[in-house]
Design a protein around this motif. Sequence first.
Motif, PDB file in Angstrom:
ATOM      1  N   MET A  82       4.293  49.930  15.209  1.00 36.73           N
ATOM      2  CA  MET A  82       4.744  50.416  16.509  1.00 36.73           C
ATOM      3  C   MET A  82       3.838  49.784  17.568  1.00 36.73           C
ATOM      4  SD  MET A  82       4.810  54.345  17.891  1.00 36.73           S
ATOM      5  CE  MET A  82       6.219  54.972  17.074  1.00 36.73           C
ATOM      6  N   ASN A  83       4.444  49.222  18.614  1.00 39.44           N
ATOM      7  CA  ASN A  83       3.588  48.611  19.630  1.00 39.44           C
ATOM      8  C   ASN A  83       2.995  49.671  20.554  1.00 39.44           C
ATOM      9  OD1 ASN A  83       5.332  49.122  21.811  1.00 39.44           O
ATOM     10  ND2 ASN A  83       6.514  47.285  21.387  1.00 39.44           N
ATOM     11  N   SER A  84       1.946  49.290  21.273  1.00 40.26           N
ATOM     12  CA  SER A  84       1.179  50.260  22.046  1.00 40.26           C
ATOM     13  C   SER A  84       1.963  50.850  23.211  1.00 40.26           C
ATOM     14  CB  SER A  84      -0.135  49.639  22.481  1.00 40.26           C
ATOM     15  OG  SER A  84      -0.185  49.338  23.820  1.00 40.26           O
ATOM     16  N   SER A  85       2.850  50.102  23.883  1.00 37.78           N
ATOM     17  CA  SER A  85       3.588  50.678  25.008  1.00 37.78           C
ATOM     18  C   SER A  85       4.612  51.704  24.528  1.00 37.78           C
ATOM     19  CB  SER A  85       4.272  49.582  25.827  1.00 37.78           C
ATOM     20  OG  SER A  85       5.240  48.912  25.055  1.00 37.78           O
ATOM     21  N   ARG A  86       5.183  51.472  23.367  1.00 37.34           N
ATOM     22  CA  ARG A  86       6.132  52.438  22.793  1.00 37.34           C
ATOM     23  C   ARG A  86       5.406  53.726  22.407  1.00 37.34           C
ATOM     24  NH1 ARG A  86      10.029  50.927  17.760  1.00 37.34           N
ATOM     25  NH2 ARG A  86      11.134  52.896  17.649  1.00 37.34           N
ATOM     26  N   ARG A  87       4.233  53.575  21.800  1.00 38.57           N
ATOM     27  CA  ARG A  87       3.419  54.731  21.407  1.00 38.57           C
ATOM     28  C   ARG A  87       3.013  55.529  22.645  1.00 38.57           C
ATOM     29  NH1 ARG A  87      -1.345  52.721  18.430  1.00 38.57           N
ATOM     30  NH2 ARG A  87       0.314  52.053  17.064  1.00 38.57           N
ATOM     31  N   THR A  88       2.591  54.853  23.686  1.00 39.96           N
ATOM     32  CA  THR A  88       2.206  55.509  24.933  1.00 39.96           C
ATOM     33  C   THR A  88       3.381  56.274  25.525  1.00 39.96           C
ATOM     34  OG1 THR A  88       0.590  53.777  25.366  1.00 39.96           O
ATOM     35  CG2 THR A  88       1.236  55.136  27.235  1.00 39.96           C
ATOM     36  N   PHE A  89       4.554  55.644  25.497  1.00 38.73           N
ATOM     37  CA  PHE A  89       5.759  56.299  26.015  1.00 38.73           C
ATOM     38  C   PHE A  89       6.067  57.573  25.231  1.00 38.73           C
ATOM     39  CE2 PHE A  89      10.347  57.011  25.592  1.00 38.73           C
ATOM     40  CZ  PHE A  89      10.649  57.321  26.907  1.00 38.73           C
ATOM     41  N   LEU A  90       6.016  57.519  23.908  1.00 36.29           N
ATOM     42  CA  LEU A  90       6.315  58.688  23.079  1.00 36.29           C
ATOM     43  C   LEU A  90       5.305  59.810  23.311  1.00 36.29           C
ATOM     44  CD1 LEU A  90       7.402  57.030  19.723  1.00 36.29           C
ATOM     45  CD2 LEU A  90       8.832  58.287  21.343  1.00 36.29           C
ATOM     46  N   ILE A  91       4.045  59.479  23.376  1.00 39.99           N
ATOM     47  CA  ILE A  91       3.013  60.496  23.605  1.00 39.99           C
ATOM     48  C   ILE A  91       3.189  61.125  24.985  1.00 39.99           C
ATOM     49  CG2 ILE A  91       0.525  60.833  23.942  1.00 39.99           C
ATOM     50  CD1 ILE A  91       0.123  58.748  21.679  1.00 39.99           C
ATOM     51  N   SER A  92       3.471  60.297  25.985  1.00 39.25           N
ATOM     52  CA  SER A  92       3.694  60.828  27.342  1.00 39.25           C
ATOM     53  C   SER A  92       4.920  61.724  27.387  1.00 39.25           C
ATOM     54  CB  SER A  92       3.871  59.677  28.336  1.00 39.25           C
ATOM     55  OG  SER A  92       2.704  58.920  28.420  1.00 39.25           O
ATOM     56  N   SER A  93       5.980  61.330  26.695  1.00 33.94           N
ATOM     57  CA  SER A  93       7.216  62.119  26.674  1.00 33.94           C
ATOM     58  C   SER A  93       6.992  63.489  26.039  1.00 33.94           C
ATOM     59  CB  SER A  93       8.314  61.380  25.912  1.00 33.94           C
ATOM     60  OG  SER A  93       8.635  60.182  26.569  1.00 33.94           O
ATOM     61  N   ILE A  94       6.272  63.507  24.937  1.00 33.83           N
ATOM     62  CA  ILE A  94       5.974  64.769  24.265  1.00 33.83           C
ATOM     63  C   ILE A  94       5.138  65.661  25.163  1.00 33.83           C
ATOM     64  CG2 ILE A  94       4.720  65.807  22.340  1.00 33.83           C
ATOM     65  CD1 ILE A  94       5.620  63.333  20.678  1.00 33.83           C
TER      66      ILE A  94
END
Length: 103
Positions: free
Chosen positions: A1-13
Amino acid sequence: MNSSRRTFLISSIGMASALAVSRTAFAEPVKLPESDPMAQSLGYKQDAATVDKAKFPRYAAGQDCGNCSFYQAKATEPYAACPMFAGKQVASKGWCNAYNKKA
């Protein structure tokens, strides 16, 4: 998983959690209905004047939730939380068999 996708998911949660908490914090408190099973077991009435004195001999004139030690607000507040009925509010003019006069 790339870092921008991970950041997006964590922010969304995080945002979804914050939204859920804020909705709960600002939700209108639930007023205890007399039909609630716990209310019925303790003989809760929204108006102490309607208490069946034959069924609840502990009741005495002048007793109401507003002057009970469990009422979690000033007696002048029309409704407040009561630990006997978790998550629900009782009427200041109400009464139940758990009544305990404020000191």
